[in-house]
Design a protein around this motif. Structure first.
Motif, PDB file in Angstrom:
ATOM      1  N   ALA A 116       0.658  -1.221   0.013  1.00  0.00           N
ATOM      2  CA  ALA A 116       0.134   0.086   0.004  1.00  0.00           C
ATOM      3  C   ALA A 116       0.936   1.308   0.211  1.00  0.00           C
ATOM      4  O   ALA A 116       0.534   2.266  -0.687  1.00  0.00           O
ATOM      5  N   PRO A 117       1.852   1.312   0.864  1.00  0.00           N
ATOM      6  CA  PRO A 117       2.666   2.780   0.956  1.00  0.00           C
ATOM      7  C   PRO A 117       2.896   3.177  -0.374  1.00  0.00           C
ATOM      8  O   PRO A 117       2.781   4.466  -0.872  1.00  0.00           O
ATOM      9  N   PRO A 118       3.852   2.611  -1.056  1.00  0.00           N
ATOM     10  CA  PRO A 118       4.207   3.238  -2.477  1.00  0.00           C
ATOM     11  C   PRO A 118       3.212   3.539  -3.405  1.00  0.00           C
ATOM     12  O   PRO A 118       3.402   3.741  -4.507  1.00  0.00           O
ATOM     13  N   LEU A 119       2.142   2.846  -3.381  1.00  0.00           N
ATOM     14  CA  LEU A 119       0.983   3.009  -4.302  1.00  0.00           C
ATOM     15  C   LEU A 119      -0.024   3.978  -3.930  1.00  0.00           C
ATOM     16  O   LEU A 119      -1.108   4.081  -4.612  1.00  0.00           O
ATOM     17  N   GLN A 120       0.072   4.688  -2.695  1.00  0.00           N
ATOM     18  CA  GLN A 120      -0.796   5.890  -2.362  1.00  0.00           C
ATOM     19  C   GLN A 120      -0.744   6.842  -3.392  1.00  0.00           C
ATOM     20  O   GLN A 120       0.264   7.149  -4.022  1.00  0.00           O
ATOM     21  N   LYS A 121      -1.902   7.807  -3.229  1.00  0.00           N
ATOM     22  CA  LYS A 121      -1.934   8.779  -4.467  1.00  0.00           C
ATOM     23  C   LYS A 121      -0.907   9.829  -4.382  1.00  0.00           C
ATOM     24  O   LYS A 121      -0.278  10.198  -5.328  1.00  0.00           O
ATOM     25  N   LYS A 122      -0.653  10.271  -3.255  1.00  0.00           N
ATOM     26  CA  LYS A 122       0.557  11.216  -2.927  1.00  0.00           C
ATOM     27  C   LYS A 122       1.999  10.662  -3.710  1.00  0.00           C
ATOM     28  O   LYS A 122       2.834  11.252  -4.296  1.00  0.00           O
ATOM     29  N   GLN A 123       2.302   9.185  -3.486  1.00  0.00           N
ATOM     30  CA  GLN A 123       3.365   8.665  -3.962  1.00  0.00           C
ATOM     31  C   GLN A 123       3.359   8.528  -5.374  1.00  0.00           C
ATOM     32  O   GLN A 123       4.514   8.895  -6.307  1.00  0.00           O
ATOM     33  N   ILE A 124       2.319   8.273  -5.980  1.00  0.00           N
ATOM     34  CA  ILE A 124       2.045   8.216  -7.323  1.00  0.00           C
ATOM     35  C   ILE A 124       2.541   9.540  -8.048  1.00  0.00           C
ATOM     36  O   ILE A 124       2.967   9.482  -9.250  1.00  0.00           O
ATOM     37  N   GLN A 125       1.713  10.577  -7.428  1.00  0.00           N
ATOM     38  CA  GLN A 125       2.098  11.847  -8.124  1.00  0.00           C
ATOM     39  C   GLN A 125       3.562  12.475  -8.168  1.00  0.00           C
ATOM     40  O   GLN A 125       3.926  13.043  -9.070  1.00  0.00           O
ATOM     41  N   GLN A 126       4.244  11.761  -6.962  1.00  0.00           N
ATOM     42  CA  GLN A 126       5.672  11.987  -6.829  1.00  0.00           C
ATOM     43  C   GLN A 126       6.374  11.303  -8.035  1.00  0.00           C
ATOM     44  O   GLN A 126       7.675  11.697  -8.600  1.00  0.00           O
ATOM     45  N   TYR A 127       5.844  10.209  -8.724  1.00  0.00           N
ATOM     46  CA  TYR A 127       6.578   9.424  -9.837  1.00  0.00           C
ATOM     47  C   TYR A 127       6.464  10.019 -11.007  1.00  0.00           C
ATOM     48  O   TYR A 127       6.881   9.616 -11.905  1.00  0.00           O
ATOM     49  N   ALA A 129       7.050  12.908 -12.660  1.00  0.00           N
ATOM     50  CA  ALA A 129       8.207  13.547 -13.050  1.00  0.00           C
ATOM     51  C   ALA A 129       9.191  12.313 -13.649  1.00  0.00           C
ATOM     52  O   ALA A 129       9.749  12.681 -14.866  1.00  0.00           O
ATOM     53  N   CYS A 130       9.416  11.363 -13.150  1.00  0.00           N
ATOM     54  CA  CYS A 130      10.210  10.081 -13.512  1.00  0.00           C
ATOM     55  C   CYS A 130       9.666   9.850 -14.802  1.00  0.00           C
ATOM     56  O   CYS A 130      10.243   9.320 -15.866  1.00  0.00           O
ATOM     57  N   MET A 131       8.250   9.427 -14.705  1.00  0.00           N
ATOM     58  CA  MET A 131       7.406   9.041 -16.084  1.00  0.00           C
ATOM     59  C   MET A 131       7.562   9.709 -17.030  1.00  0.00           C
ATOM     60  O   MET A 131       7.853   9.485 -18.251  1.00  0.00           O
ATOM     61  N   VAL A 132       7.471  10.998 -16.898  1.00  0.00           N
ATOM     62  CA  VAL A 132       7.716  11.898 -18.019  1.00  0.00           C
ATOM     63  C   VAL A 132       9.081  12.033 -18.465  1.00  0.00           C
ATOM     64  O   VAL A 132       9.376  11.705 -19.979  1.00  0.00           O
ATOM     65  N   GLU A 133       9.858  11.920 -17.659  1.00  0.00           N
ATOM     66  CA  GLU A 133      11.540  12.066 -18.195  1.00  0.00           C
ATOM     67  C   GLU A 133      11.794  10.726 -18.844  1.00  0.00           C
ATOM     68  O   GLU A 133      12.463  10.763 -20.062  1.00  0.00           O
ATOM     69  N   ILE A 160      10.606   2.549 -15.587  1.00  0.00           N
ATOM     70  CA  ILE A 160       9.818   3.472 -14.632  1.00  0.00           C
ATOM     71  C   ILE A 160       9.784   2.631 -13.399  1.00  0.00           C
ATOM     72  O   ILE A 160       9.873   3.082 -12.233  1.00  0.00           O
ATOM     73  N   VAL A 161       9.362   1.125 -13.490  1.00  0.00           N
ATOM     74  CA  VAL A 161       9.276   0.458 -12.360  1.00  0.00           C
ATOM     75  C   VAL A 161      10.534   0.476 -11.526  1.00  0.00           C
ATOM     76  O   VAL A 161      10.563   0.392 -10.456  1.00  0.00           O
ATOM     77  N   GLY A 162      11.714   0.219 -12.398  1.00  0.00           N
ATOM     78  CA  GLY A 162      13.036   0.019 -11.929  1.00  0.00           C
ATOM     79  C   GLY A 162      13.383   1.408 -10.827  1.00  0.00           C
ATOM     80  O   GLY A 162      13.771   1.553  -9.804  1.00  0.00           O
ATOM     81  N   ARG A 163      13.225   2.613 -11.492  1.00  0.00           N
ATOM     82  CA  ARG A 163      13.413   3.920 -10.971  1.00  0.00           C
ATOM     83  C   ARG A 163      12.516   4.185  -9.642  1.00  0.00           C
ATOM     84  O   ARG A 163      13.014   4.703  -8.724  1.00  0.00           O
TER      85      ARG A 163
END
Length: 220
Positions: A116-127, A129-133, A160-163
């Motif tokens: 659950a922790p890495p898949l919360q909305k706040k965490q997803i939003q932090q990803y 920038a990485c996804m766009v890059e 993306i998953v790795g990073r």
């Protein structure tokens, strides 16, 4: 059908009432080949013709199709304690092990809390920038002219998953091998559930099943 007993669980009452109506299909394999020919259209037409809940047969298997959001919620949430995952999903254990997709009961609950922790909305939003890059990087590396978009998207997903989840990058060779193995698992899964192979017991060593399991071991 049987009368509903006071206090009886609605799922139990539904099962006691017998299979709901649905397409009859062929006398031997039921509706299986209609499903194989065009899975999405078969599901849509069955829902349109037979309502919120219906049933049909895939050879020796009876399938119940639930179509309304309210009934889906009933099955997946309110009555989840009465449900087990289907045979096709359980068969994925041979290549995926016991993870959130295949596990159930107390094991699923423990894994759900861990995931659950890495898949919360706040965490997803932090990803984001990485996804766009990574996506810009993929586009920049594409050659002019026709490209294999599937290969590029598998590689992008791995990066993306790795990073985001492991804070690491795949080496080119490892990423390519993982992409080939993922494709092998996905293609093998489709062969085993959407062709005549689904009617063959899982213990029969079909060439497609052997390739599928070999790709699973490569991912592991």
């Amino acid at each position: 059908g049987p009368r509903h007993h006071p206090g009886e669980d609605p799922v139990v009452a539904l099962v006691r009432a017998g299979n709901p109506p649905g397409p009859k299909g062929n006398w031997l394999v039921g509706s299986f080949f209609s499903f194989v020919k065009d899975p999405l259209n078969f599901l849509v037409e069955t829902a349109r013709d037979h309502g919120d809940i219906c049933s049909y047969r895939f050879a020796y298997q009876t399938v119940w199709q639930v179509n309304s959001p309210e009934l889906v919620e009933e099955v997946l949430l309110k009555q989840a304690r009465f449900m087990i995952k289907d045979e096709v999903t359980r068969d994925l254990e041979s290549v995926l092990g016991q993870g959130l997709l295949t596990s159930s009961g107390d094991l699923w609950k423990r894994q759900r809390k861990l995931a659950a922790p890495p898949l919360q909305k706040k965490q997803i939003q932090q990803y984001a920038a990485c996804m766009v890059e990574e996506t810009h990087g993929m586009v920049d590396k594409m050659a002019e002219g026709p490209v294999d978009i599937h290969e590029h998207m598998v590689r992008l997903t791995l990066e993306i998953v790795g990073r985001t989840l492991f804070d690491t990058r795949f080496e080119d060779t490892a990423a390519k091998e993982a992409g080939v193995a993922l494709t092998g698992v996905m293609d093998g899964f489709m062969l085993l559930i959407q062709t005549w192979r689904r009617l063959v017991p899982s213990w029969v060593p079909l060439p497609a099943r052997i390739r599928y399991q070999r790709a699973g071991r490569a991912i592991d």
